[in-house]
Design a protein around this motif. Structure first.
Motif, mmCIF file in Angstrom:
data_model
loop_
_atom_site.group_PDB
_atom_site.id
_atom_site.type_symbol
_atom_site.label_atom_id
_atom_site.label_comp_id
_atom_site.label_asym_id
_atom_site.label_seq_id
_atom_site.Cartn_x
_atom_site.Cartn_y
_atom_site.Cartn_z
ATOM 1 N N MET A 1 7.498 91.666 31.218
ATOM 2 C CA MET A 1 7.415 91.702 32.760
ATOM 3 C C MET A 1 9.347 91.490 33.105
ATOM 4 O O MET A 1 9.620 90.721 32.469
ATOM 5 N N GLN A 2 8.796 91.518 34.483
ATOM 6 C CA GLN A 2 10.230 91.282 34.583
ATOM 7 C C GLN A 2 10.116 90.082 35.339
ATOM 8 O O GLN A 2 9.632 89.520 35.807
ATOM 9 N N GLN A 3 11.746 89.590 35.706
ATOM 10 C CA GLN A 3 11.874 88.169 35.707
ATOM 11 C C GLN A 3 11.904 88.068 37.552
ATOM 12 O O GLN A 3 12.048 89.202 37.873
ATOM 13 N N VAL A 4 11.090 87.278 37.863
ATOM 14 C CA VAL A 4 11.172 86.435 38.874
ATOM 15 C C VAL A 4 12.230 85.074 38.412
ATOM 16 O O VAL A 4 11.731 84.164 38.491
ATOM 17 N N THR A 5 12.523 85.231 39.592
ATOM 18 C CA THR A 5 13.452 83.814 39.796
ATOM 19 C C THR A 5 12.871 83.291 41.031
ATOM 20 O O THR A 5 12.257 83.621 41.700
ATOM 21 N N ASN A 6 13.145 81.863 40.764
ATOM 22 C CA ASN A 6 11.757 80.726 41.457
ATOM 23 C C ASN A 6 13.612 79.753 41.884
ATOM 24 O O ASN A 6 13.595 79.128 41.059
ATOM 25 N N THR A 7 13.771 79.977 43.409
ATOM 26 C CA THR A 7 14.899 78.834 43.814
ATOM 27 C C THR A 7 14.461 77.298 43.373
ATOM 28 O O THR A 7 15.272 76.360 44.172
ATOM 29 N N ILE A 12 7.127 76.167 40.013
ATOM 30 C CA ILE A 12 6.721 76.302 39.166
ATOM 31 C C ILE A 12 6.072 78.206 38.668
ATOM 32 O O ILE A 12 5.228 77.799 39.263
ATOM 33 N N THR A 13 6.348 79.094 38.944
ATOM 34 C CA THR A 13 5.817 80.705 39.006
ATOM 35 C C THR A 13 4.688 80.745 37.504
ATOM 36 O O THR A 13 4.920 79.514 36.260
ATOM 37 N N SER A 14 3.736 80.935 37.250
ATOM 38 C CA SER A 14 2.376 81.487 36.634
ATOM 39 C C SER A 14 3.637 81.603 35.830
ATOM 40 O O SER A 14 3.279 81.537 34.051
ATOM 41 N N LEU A 15 4.379 82.559 35.683
ATOM 42 C CA LEU A 15 5.200 83.598 34.468
ATOM 43 C C LEU A 15 6.308 82.552 33.745
ATOM 44 O O LEU A 15 6.543 82.667 32.813
ATOM 45 N N GLU A 16 6.989 81.872 34.752
ATOM 46 C CA GLU A 16 7.977 80.973 33.903
ATOM 47 C C GLU A 16 6.880 79.394 33.260
ATOM 48 O O GLU A 16 7.638 79.107 32.265
ATOM 49 N N TYR A 61 4.149 90.441 41.960
ATOM 50 C CA TYR A 61 5.303 90.580 41.572
ATOM 51 C C TYR A 61 4.936 91.969 40.507
ATOM 52 O O TYR A 61 3.731 92.127 40.540
ATOM 53 N N VAL A 62 5.922 92.751 40.699
ATOM 54 C CA VAL A 62 6.113 93.748 40.021
ATOM 55 C C VAL A 62 6.218 93.573 38.594
ATOM 56 O O VAL A 62 7.668 93.570 38.192
ATOM 57 N N ASP A 63 5.809 94.407 37.293
ATOM 58 C CA ASP A 63 6.250 94.305 35.932
ATOM 59 C C ASP A 63 6.596 95.505 36.153
ATOM 60 O O ASP A 63 7.599 96.478 36.390
ATOM 61 N N ASN A 64 7.200 95.643 34.453
ATOM 62 C CA ASN A 64 8.484 96.521 33.640
ATOM 63 C C ASN A 64 7.347 97.407 34.439
ATOM 64 O O ASN A 64 8.475 98.954 34.344
ATOM 65 N N ARG A 65 6.049 97.882 34.587
ATOM 66 C CA ARG A 65 5.461 99.852 34.284
ATOM 67 C C ARG A 65 5.844 99.795 35.957
ATOM 68 O O ARG A 65 5.186 100.889 36.622
#
Length: 76
Positions: A1-7, A12-16, A61-65
Motif C-alpha cells: 500500500m502506498q504511504q499516506v502521511t497524516n500531519t 490517525i488514518t485507518s492505514l496507520e 487513497y491510491v494504493d500501489n496498483r
C-alpha cells in the motif's frame, strides 16, 4: 500500500492504525495479521451512528496498483 502521511497529531488514518495493531499483535502473540478491509468493517460497525450523521466520513487513497481505496481518518 502506498504511504499516506497524516500531519495532524490528534488524528490517525485507518492505514496507520492497522499497522500499529499488527505491530502490537506481533509483539504480544502469534495472532494473525488484521487486514485493512477488516478494520474498515469494524470501524463501520462500531461507528455506524457517527458515519450516518457524517461526523466520520470515508476518504480515498491510491494504493500501489493505482486503485482508489477507502480509509478513515479518526480523531484520537
Amino acid at each position: 500500500m502506498q504511504q499516506v502521511t497524516n500531519t495532524n497529531q490528534d488524528q490517525i488514518t485507518s492505514l496507520e492504525l492497522v499497522k500499529q495493531i499488527n505491530l502490537f499483535r506481533e509483539q504480544e502473540s502469534n495472532r494473525t495479521e488484521l487486514e485493512h478491509k477488516n478494520l474498515l468493517a469494524i470501524i463501520r460497525d462500531e461507528f455506524e451512528e457517527e458515519i450516518n450523521r457524517l461526523k466520520i466520513q470515508p476518504i480515498n487513497y491510491v494504493d500501489n496498483r493505482n486503485r482508489k481505496q477507502p480509509m478513515f481518518i479518526l480523531t484520537i
